[in-house]
Design a protein around this motif. Sequence first.
Motif, PDB file in Angstrom:
ATOM      1  N   CYS A  79      19.755   2.672  13.209  1.00 27.32           N
ATOM      2  CA  CYS A  79      20.408   1.686  14.076  1.00 27.32           C
ATOM      3  C   CYS A  79      21.417   0.903  13.228  1.00 27.32           C
ATOM      4  O   CYS A  79      21.069   0.369  12.183  1.00 27.32           O
ATOM      5  N   TYR A 111      16.856   9.131  21.360  1.00 21.51           N
ATOM      6  CA  TYR A 111      17.016   7.796  21.936  1.00 21.51           C
ATOM      7  C   TYR A 111      18.486   7.461  22.046  1.00 21.51           C
ATOM      8  O   TYR A 111      19.268   7.731  21.157  1.00 21.51           O
ATOM      9  N   VAL A 112      18.867   6.805  23.157  1.00 22.47           N
ATOM     10  CA  VAL A 112      20.230   6.369  23.358  1.00 22.47           C
ATOM     11  C   VAL A 112      20.398   4.935  22.841  1.00 22.47           C
ATOM     12  O   VAL A 112      21.445   4.565  22.349  1.00 22.47           O
ATOM     13  N   LYS A 113      19.315   4.146  22.946  1.00 21.30           N
ATOM     14  CA  LYS A 113      19.326   2.759  22.483  1.00 21.30           C
ATOM     15  C   LYS A 113      18.241   2.560  21.441  1.00 21.30           C
ATOM     16  O   LYS A 113      17.223   3.234  21.453  1.00 21.30           O
ATOM     17  N   CYS A 114      18.459   1.616  20.575  1.00 22.69           N
ATOM     18  CA  CYS A 114      17.472   1.271  19.556  1.00 22.69           C
ATOM     19  C   CYS A 114      16.271   0.635  20.244  1.00 22.69           C
ATOM     20  O   CYS A 114      16.421  -0.257  21.070  1.00 22.69           O
ATOM     21  N   GLN A 158      17.701  -2.949  21.114  1.00 23.44           N
ATOM     22  CA  GLN A 158      18.288  -2.454  22.345  1.00 23.44           C
ATOM     23  C   GLN A 158      19.808  -2.265  22.258  1.00 23.44           C
ATOM     24  O   GLN A 158      20.507  -2.275  23.244  1.00 23.44           O
ATOM     25  N   SER A 159      20.338  -2.081  21.055  1.00 18.07           N
ATOM     26  CA  SER A 159      21.768  -1.818  20.931  1.00 18.07           C
ATOM     27  C   SER A 159      22.012  -0.311  21.054  1.00 18.07           C
ATOM     28  O   SER A 159      21.151   0.509  20.748  1.00 18.07           O
ATOM     29  N   ALA A 160      23.224   0.063  21.445  1.00 16.78           N
ATOM     30  CA  ALA A 160      23.564   1.465  21.661  1.00 16.78           C
ATOM     31  C   ALA A 160      23.673   2.173  20.314  1.00 16.78           C
ATOM     32  O   ALA A 160      24.231   1.650  19.355  1.00 16.78           O
ATOM     33  N   VAL A 171      26.674   8.187  19.119  1.00 23.28           N
ATOM     34  CA  VAL A 171      26.443   9.522  19.661  1.00 23.28           C
ATOM     35  C   VAL A 171      26.802  10.548  18.584  1.00 23.28           C
ATOM     36  O   VAL A 171      27.901  10.535  18.039  1.00 23.28           O
TER      37      VAL A 171
END
Length: 190
Positions: free
Chosen positions: A6, A17-20, A24-26, A29
């Motif tokens: 992250c 996972y798309v978010k931490c 909860q940060s992006a 990709v």
Amino acid sequence: MSGAVCPKCGVVVVPGYVKCPKCQSALPVRSRAITNMGGTAVGGGGLPVVPLVVGGAVALAIVLFFALRKDKPAVAQTTADDAQVEVDQAGSAQVNVDPTAMPNDPTPQQGSGAPDPTAALTALDRALKKERLWGVVSAVGERLDVRTGACNDPNMAPVLATAATQLKGAGLTRLRCMEQSGAVVFERDL
């Protein structure tokens, strides 16, 4: 186990996972790397070159074989006088046709005083073939041997009766009809 890190909190995140999960940060990709699965699934999807080249070479060889071969001249129809009789060591005679001989040559073969049965043998052989009574006709001395599987065929007697006069004139006195195996079916005077 390697995963993405992250960029905000520095936690290692499991791939997928798309978010931490912590902040909860992006997550950035990443392009998915193509992995080699191994086994029989490996290989290009192209055309098989070697079988195509071998097949083309075989096809070319066949075409060249037929295109470059010299045609054999057709066998000329010969008369009964063109045939010669050769006697092998066992004493049986075989009829050989000589296409280079002059047709209707009245000179006797080899200057012998005995009548030449060649014309009679050839005529009988043609008559048997015409009636589909396939066999081998040969002269052994004064005896005519007919080796065929059709000795008992009803058409055999008329063919032999028709040829009898010419066979007698050629100096043949006995007739023997044999099976292909050599077993004598009948023997009689001409």
